[in-house]
Design a protein around this motif. Structure first.
Motif, PDB file in Angstrom:
ATOM      1  N   GLY A  65       0.792  -1.234   0.000  1.00 52.80           N
ATOM      2  CA  GLY A  65       0.000   0.000   0.000  1.00 52.80           C
ATOM      3  C   GLY A  65       0.814   1.268   0.000  1.00 52.80           C
ATOM      4  N   MET A  66       1.770   1.390   0.911  1.00 54.72           N
ATOM      5  CA  MET A  66       2.602   2.585   1.006  1.00 54.72           C
ATOM      6  C   MET A  66       3.991   2.176   1.481  1.00 54.72           C
ATOM      7  SD  MET A  66       2.191   5.965   3.466  1.00 54.72           S
ATOM      8  CE  MET A  66       0.770   6.642   2.588  1.00 54.72           C
ATOM      9  N   SER A  67       5.012   2.621   0.785  1.00 53.77           N
ATOM     10  CA  SER A  67       6.374   2.266   1.167  1.00 53.77           C
ATOM     11  C   SER A  67       6.776   2.971   2.454  1.00 53.77           C
ATOM     12  CB  SER A  67       7.355   2.648   0.057  1.00 53.77           C
ATOM     13  OG  SER A  67       7.546   4.054   0.015  1.00 53.77           O
ATOM     14  N   GLY A  68       7.783   2.403   3.114  1.00 53.02           N
ATOM     15  CA  GLY A  68       8.298   3.030   4.312  1.00 53.02           C
ATOM     16  C   GLY A  68       8.885   4.397   4.037  1.00 53.02           C
ATOM     17  N   ILE A  69       9.426   4.597   2.840  1.00 60.26           N
ATOM     18  CA  ILE A  69      10.007   5.893   2.492  1.00 60.26           C
ATOM     19  C   ILE A  69       8.926   6.961   2.396  1.00 60.26           C
ATOM     20  CG2 ILE A  69      11.148   7.176   0.629  1.00 60.26           C
ATOM     21  CD1 ILE A  69      12.902   4.692   0.206  1.00 60.26           C
ATOM     22  N   ASP A  93      21.987   1.555  -2.491  1.00 63.47           N
ATOM     23  CA  ASP A  93      22.355   2.966  -2.382  1.00 63.47           C
ATOM     24  C   ASP A  93      21.169   3.861  -2.689  1.00 63.47           C
ATOM     25  OD1 ASP A  93      24.841   1.903  -1.988  1.00 63.47           O
ATOM     26  OD2 ASP A  93      25.622   2.415  -3.963  1.00 63.47           O
ATOM     27  N   ALA A  94      20.399   3.485  -3.717  1.00 63.37           N
ATOM     28  CA  ALA A  94      19.267   4.318  -4.131  1.00 63.37           C
ATOM     29  C   ALA A  94      18.251   4.438  -3.007  1.00 63.37           C
ATOM     30  CB  ALA A  94      18.610   3.738  -5.374  1.00 63.37           C
ATOM     31  N   LEU A  97      19.591   6.789  -0.209  1.00 65.21           N
ATOM     32  CA  LEU A  97      19.470   8.196  -0.597  1.00 65.21           C
ATOM     33  C   LEU A  97      18.014   8.656  -0.558  1.00 65.21           C
ATOM     34  CD1 LEU A  97      22.035   8.315  -3.531  1.00 65.21           C
ATOM     35  CD2 LEU A  97      22.240   9.453  -1.326  1.00 65.21           C
ATOM     36  N   ASP A  98      17.114   7.810  -1.059  1.00 63.43           N
ATOM     37  CA  ASP A  98      15.688   8.163  -1.019  1.00 63.43           C
ATOM     38  C   ASP A  98      15.212   8.331   0.423  1.00 63.43           C
ATOM     39  OD1 ASP A  98      15.534   8.115  -3.749  1.00 63.43           O
ATOM     40  OD2 ASP A  98      14.584   6.150  -3.882  1.00 63.43           O
ATOM     41  N   ALA A  99      15.678   7.435   1.299  1.00 72.59           N
ATOM     42  CA  ALA A  99      15.265   7.496   2.699  1.00 72.59           C
ATOM     43  C   ALA A  99      15.760   8.779   3.364  1.00 72.59           C
ATOM     44  CB  ALA A  99      15.791   6.277   3.457  1.00 72.59           C
ATOM     45  N   LEU A 100      17.007   9.133   3.100  1.00 70.97           N
ATOM     46  CA  LEU A 100      17.565  10.348   3.694  1.00 70.97           C
ATOM     47  C   LEU A 100      16.870  11.588   3.164  1.00 70.97           C
ATOM     48  CD1 LEU A 100      21.374   9.467   3.656  1.00 70.97           C
ATOM     49  CD2 LEU A 100      19.779   9.346   5.580  1.00 70.97           C
ATOM     50  N   GLU A 101      16.591  11.586   1.867  1.00 70.97           N
ATOM     51  CA  GLU A 101      15.895  12.727   1.282  1.00 70.97           C
ATOM     52  C   GLU A 101      14.475  12.844   1.831  1.00 70.97           C
ATOM     53  OE1 GLU A 101      16.364  11.951  -2.896  1.00 70.97           O
ATOM     54  OE2 GLU A 101      18.091  13.291  -3.022  1.00 70.97           O
ATOM     55  N   ALA A 102      13.906  11.715   2.253  1.00 70.66           N
ATOM     56  CA  ALA A 102      12.556  11.725   2.831  1.00 70.66           C
ATOM     57  C   ALA A 102      12.571  12.187   4.288  1.00 70.66           C
ATOM     58  CB  ALA A 102      11.926  10.337   2.737  1.00 70.66           C
ATOM     59  N   GLY A 103      13.762  12.319   4.866  1.00 75.65           N
ATOM     60  CA  GLY A 103      13.858  12.801   6.240  1.00 75.65           C
ATOM     61  C   GLY A 103      14.294  11.770   7.257  1.00 75.65           C
ATOM     62  N   ALA A 104      14.667  10.563   6.820  1.00 76.61           N
ATOM     63  CA  ALA A 104      15.089   9.525   7.762  1.00 76.61           C
ATOM     64  C   ALA A 104      16.374   9.932   8.468  1.00 76.61           C
ATOM     65  CB  ALA A 104      15.285   8.196   7.032  1.00 76.61           C
ATOM     66  N   ARG A 138      29.532   3.001   0.362  1.00 80.38           N
ATOM     67  CA  ARG A 138      28.990   3.218  -0.979  1.00 80.38           C
ATOM     68  C   ARG A 138      28.200   4.513  -1.034  1.00 80.38           C
ATOM     69  NH1 ARG A 138      26.984  -2.687  -1.518  1.00 80.38           N
ATOM     70  NH2 ARG A 138      24.970  -1.702  -1.320  1.00 80.38           N
ATOM     71  N   LEU A 139      27.539   4.849   0.076  1.00 77.53           N
ATOM     72  CA  LEU A 139      26.797   6.109   0.116  1.00 77.53           C
ATOM     73  C   LEU A 139      27.750   7.289  -0.006  1.00 77.53           C
ATOM     74  CD1 LEU A 139      24.223   7.770   0.558  1.00 77.53           C
ATOM     75  CD2 LEU A 139      24.602   7.537   3.020  1.00 77.53           C
ATOM     76  N   ILE A 140      28.873   7.207   0.694  1.00 83.11           N
ATOM     77  CA  ILE A 140      29.860   8.287   0.614  1.00 83.11           C
ATOM     78  C   ILE A 140      30.384   8.429  -0.809  1.00 83.11           C
ATOM     79  CG2 ILE A 140      32.177   8.984   1.341  1.00 83.11           C
ATOM     80  CD1 ILE A 140      31.499   7.831   4.101  1.00 83.11           C
ATOM     81  N   ARG A 141      30.634   7.299  -1.472  1.00 82.93           N
ATOM     82  CA  ARG A 141      31.082   7.369  -2.869  1.00 82.93           C
ATOM     83  C   ARG A 141      30.010   8.010  -3.738  1.00 82.93           C
ATOM     84  NH1 ARG A 141      33.093   2.155  -1.849  1.00 82.93           N
ATOM     85  NH2 ARG A 141      31.350   1.179  -2.953  1.00 82.93           N
ATOM     86  N   GLU A 142      28.752   7.661  -3.467  1.00 77.39           N
ATOM     87  CA  GLU A 142      27.649   8.240  -4.232  1.00 77.39           C
ATOM     88  C   GLU A 142      27.602   9.758  -4.036  1.00 77.39           C
ATOM     89  OE1 GLU A 142      24.041   8.504  -6.491  1.00 77.39           O
ATOM     90  OE2 GLU A 142      25.502   6.893  -6.298  1.00 77.39           O
TER      91      GLU A 142
END
Length: 231
Positions: A65-69, A93-94, A97-104, A138-142
């Motif tokens: 129904g709705m993702s955690g992100i 990695d994706a 990044l999506d989680a952090l951009e969502a405010g996690a 990997r996030l740091i490399r991204e």
């Protein structure tokens, strides 16, 4: 036993009842933490986080129904004081990044990071962000290699040159306060003060969000020593 006023209220969100029960049993035996409730999907998580005034939400990534992100984005936009930690089996990695951009404020892997759960909850409640060591490199490399979006000049101009230097280092992968202070030849307290000021000006909740913002605006490509200061 009545929970102390200072206890951290944690909402457990996962569509697997067995997983929720395992986390609950662990948290119920932890000092300074109380289970504020459970939810099995994103919409219920949003309602419960609001109703229980949760301090920290442990959020599954994939739910029907709705993702955690998406649930994270709504919860953090409604209450910036509520911290969300994504707790998932997904090494991507994706998704990080999506989680952090969502405010996690955190991203942990089930099983692999189970011994870090309690300190990460306490850290999140205190405003510290934590990324699983299995995905952090990997996030740091991204972040380093990310093609920046067009800079938002109004936002970038809010920062002083000294604050911009700190953000540039954060965005390049230098995340320890002591290391930033050494790079810039300033005190640890100065770095903390400049970081807090940048977070306040940009309306961001933690250092990871600040590093991501800097990367999206290309600050990780700047040489901090070349940024002039007037203060």
């Amino acid at each position: 036993m009545t929970a102390a006023a200072a206890d951290i209220g944690v909402l457990i969100v996962d569509d697997n009842r067995t997983v929720r029960r395992g986390i609950r049993l662990r948290l119920e035996n932890a000092s300074g933490i109380r289970v504020a409730g459970e939810a099995a999907n994103g919409p219920d998580a949003i309602v419960r986080a609001r109703a229980e005034n949760a301090d920290v939400v442990l959020m599954d990534l994939h739910m029907p129904g709705m993702s955690g992100i998406e649930a994270t984005r709504i919860i953090t936009s409604e209450n910036q004081g509520c911290r969300v930690i994504l707790l998932t089996s997904e090494v991507s990695d994706a998704f990080v990044l999506d989680a952090l951009e969502a405010g996690a404020s955190g991203y942990l892997l089930k099983g692999h990071d189970s011994d870090q759960l309690l300190p990460v909850i306490r850290g999140a409640a205190a405003g510290t962000a934590t990324i699983s060591p299995r995905v952090a490199p990997r996030l740091i490399r991204e972040l380093r290699e990310a093609r920046p979006l067009p800079a938002a000049p109004d936002e970038v101009s809010l920062l002083t040159a000294a604050e911009t230097r700190v953000v540039a280092l954060l965005s390049s992968g230098v995340t320890a306060t002591e290391e930033i202070a050494r790079h810039l030849s300033v005190s640890i307290n100065t770095v903390r003060s400049q970081t807090a000021s940048a977070l306040r000006k940009l309306g961001l909740s933690d250092r990871t969000q600040l590093a991501l913002w800097g990367a999206r605006n290309g600050l990780q490509r700047r040489d901090p020593s070349s940024i002039r200061t007037n203060s």
